[in-house]
Design an enzyme around this catalytic site. Sequence first.
Site, PDB file in Angstrom:
ATOM      1  N   GLU A 123     -93.762   9.596 -69.785  1.00 29.86           N
ATOM      2  CA  GLU A 123     -94.029   8.662 -68.704  1.00 29.86           C
ATOM      3  C   GLU A 123     -92.952   7.586 -68.687  1.00 29.86           C
ATOM      4  O   GLU A 123     -92.214   7.401 -69.651  1.00 29.86           O
ATOM      5  CB  GLU A 123     -95.402   8.017 -68.870  1.00 29.86           C
TER       6      GLU A 123
ATOM      7  N   GLU B  57    -107.024   1.098 -72.092  1.00 30.22           N
ATOM      8  CA  GLU B  57    -105.776   0.375 -72.342  1.00 30.22           C
ATOM      9  C   GLU B  57    -104.926   0.299 -71.075  1.00 30.22           C
ATOM     10  O   GLU B  57    -104.854   1.258 -70.302  1.00 30.22           O
ATOM     11  CB  GLU B  57    -104.999   1.053 -73.471  1.00 30.22           C
TER      12      GLU B  57
ATOM     13  N   GLU C 197    -104.269   4.604 -71.044  1.00 34.99           N
ATOM     14  CA  GLU C 197    -105.055   5.650 -71.678  1.00 34.99           C
ATOM     15  C   GLU C 197    -106.416   5.084 -72.028  1.00 34.99           C
ATOM     16  O   GLU C 197    -106.640   3.870 -71.949  1.00 34.99           O
ATOM     17  CB  GLU C 197    -104.377   6.158 -72.953  1.00 34.99           C
TER      18      GLU C 197
ATOM     19  N   PHE D  46     -89.076  -1.990 -92.491  1.00 35.41           N
ATOM     20  CA  PHE D  46     -90.507  -1.676 -92.473  1.00 35.41           C
ATOM     21  C   PHE D  46     -90.820  -0.280 -93.014  1.00 35.41           C
ATOM     22  O   PHE D  46     -91.769   0.360 -92.573  1.00 35.41           O
ATOM     23  CB  PHE D  46     -91.071  -1.817 -91.057  1.00 35.41           C
TER      24      PHE D  46
END
Length: 677
Positions: free
Chosen positions: A202, A277, A290, A350
Amino acid sequence: MSKISKILIANRGEIACRVIKTARKMNIATVAVYSDADKNALHVEMADEAVHIGPPAAADSYLVQDKIIAACRETGADAVHPGYGFLSENPGFAERLKEEGIIFVGPNPHAVTAMGDKITSKKLAQEAGVSTVPGHMGLIADADEAVKISKQIGYPVMIKASAGGGGKGMRIAWNDEEAREGFQSSKNEAANSFGDDRIFIEKFVTQPRHIEIQVLGDKHGNCIYLGERECSIQRRNQKVIEEAPSPFLDEETRAAMGAESVALAKAVDYDSAGTVEFIVDGDRNFYFLEMNTRLQVEHPVTELITGVDLVEQMIRVAQGEKLAMAQDDVTLDGWAIESRIYAEDPFRNFLPSIGRLTRYRPPVEGPRENGAIVRNDTGVFEGGEISMFYDPMIAKLCTWGPDRGVALEAMREALDVFELEGIGHNIPFLQAVYDHDRFIRGDITTGFIAEEYPDGFTGAPENAGRMRKLAAVAALMHDVSEHRAARISGSLPNHTRHVPDMWCVEIGDKHYRADIRGSKGLRTIVMDDPEEDKAAIEMEVLMNWKPGDPLVRALVDNTPLNFLVAKRPEGYTIRHRGCSFCVKVRTPEAAALAAHMPVKVAPDTSNLLLCPMPGVVVKLMVEEGDVVEDGQALAVVEAMKMENTLRAEKRAKVSAIKAQAGDNLAVDAVIMEFEAV
């Protein structure tokens, strides 16, 4: 439908512990399931019963439906709560439980099928007239088709796993190469995490906010929404910080998003606690993204501002009860913030960290003097291990306050005293975000981390005033230690020690002289920077720290200053508000001599590709003798269900390869060596 008497939690870690707490409050017995890696886990200890279900890999344990159902039969559990992840959005699992006469504490299989699949849910949303983000909803056969579709939509695009969740199987692509590479990585992650490798693409909306609406429905056609959550602080599409309500929405937009969420939920007869969401742009236009039919990781912030126990509501709905509240009964009280504390090293991009929690002392839960409340949802304990097989979450630290400012300050103070040792963790990064001007203003988007830390996280900016206070407390700590040592040596014959009142403190690149006045209790410390032509600053410091304590709680000019400390030669390592300082405290004579000492230079590893975290080599993308360019992909390493692509930092020739696909590597293991070209 009969009352539930015993719930089996088909999950692990923090969410299993969370469900057990509510079940216990409702006088419902609980059953935990566990893999070999979780035999000593907290959720196993908390449950009334526990059943072993297989090897560490989720595909051989937590994802095996037959083992979950067998555990229900063995224990007599008449209901299953799936938590989030694993089987929570698997319609086949919900259907099997229904066939077995076991209550699924979640929505009916039809709703799971309709909304649990992102492609199907988007099509249904479009049919219902809900605005959706442009994209390709059909399945994508291969990387070539992914590139073709991405070009048609227009870069940047988001490549997503249809059965995904929690940031797994998601990539942003800005060009053909990234679309091709992202398609394959997303496909692999989706297969490993969900057993479903379907991918869709998308449009990636730039400058977006990620805002979600909590919905709650029953089996009698009733459905309400319980406000929104702001989830825009994300890294690799994984939420890091959530808050409720959003600092961006107005009442009109909140009501519109809530009404649309309820309409969509009713269209599929949704009957549990789920989340719709949205992506929201700067003009408060919102687009359906979604629907998650399961309980969300960030559900505590909604509970804190509404007073509604969502797990309890799920259980009541599952056993056929009507909702006890209508939309008009829902009120939003105060502000709540959640920090996801992960076993990952923010100073190493991270990367996941595994190992034993040698120290785990979260802040005390409950009310604070300023009206705030602290809550900590966790599935770990001191001495437990963080495994490479599962999600690296350690805890969800939440604070509530009557307004955003109080909740935010309570979070800062709670993180200041959170003691966590033995593994890398992201608390320094969280602290830096909470002190960031953009976050304080509420000016955040899903691009916040990438925009504010484009070169990675290296620590929070130094604050001169805060450093001076830390230096003053460090001087007092050293003074306390020296007086203690003097008392010990003074008890021996012919051993007396004089402890000076003046200390030289080196913190970062700053140097101070600290003149400590008074002998006990509230001390006056005069701080002087010999390198600056400024007047000395006088501080009043009260501290009850004892040598060996890893946590320092002090009052500086009647303001709390709490930080973590570790002893080191000539001083301490201090960690506070996203910064780590090497602090050295010396007598003036020793400080003068130290100025002449040479500086130790770290070894050069620029000609090596090191494994940045414990993991498995998935693929090597170059061979010995290849000349690689800056940014070129060299290898893929998988850890904690996430694939990490390692890239070249400069142009060089691969002189030796020291690892192969399939190898289990420790952190800093050499993968390949380079030579200049």
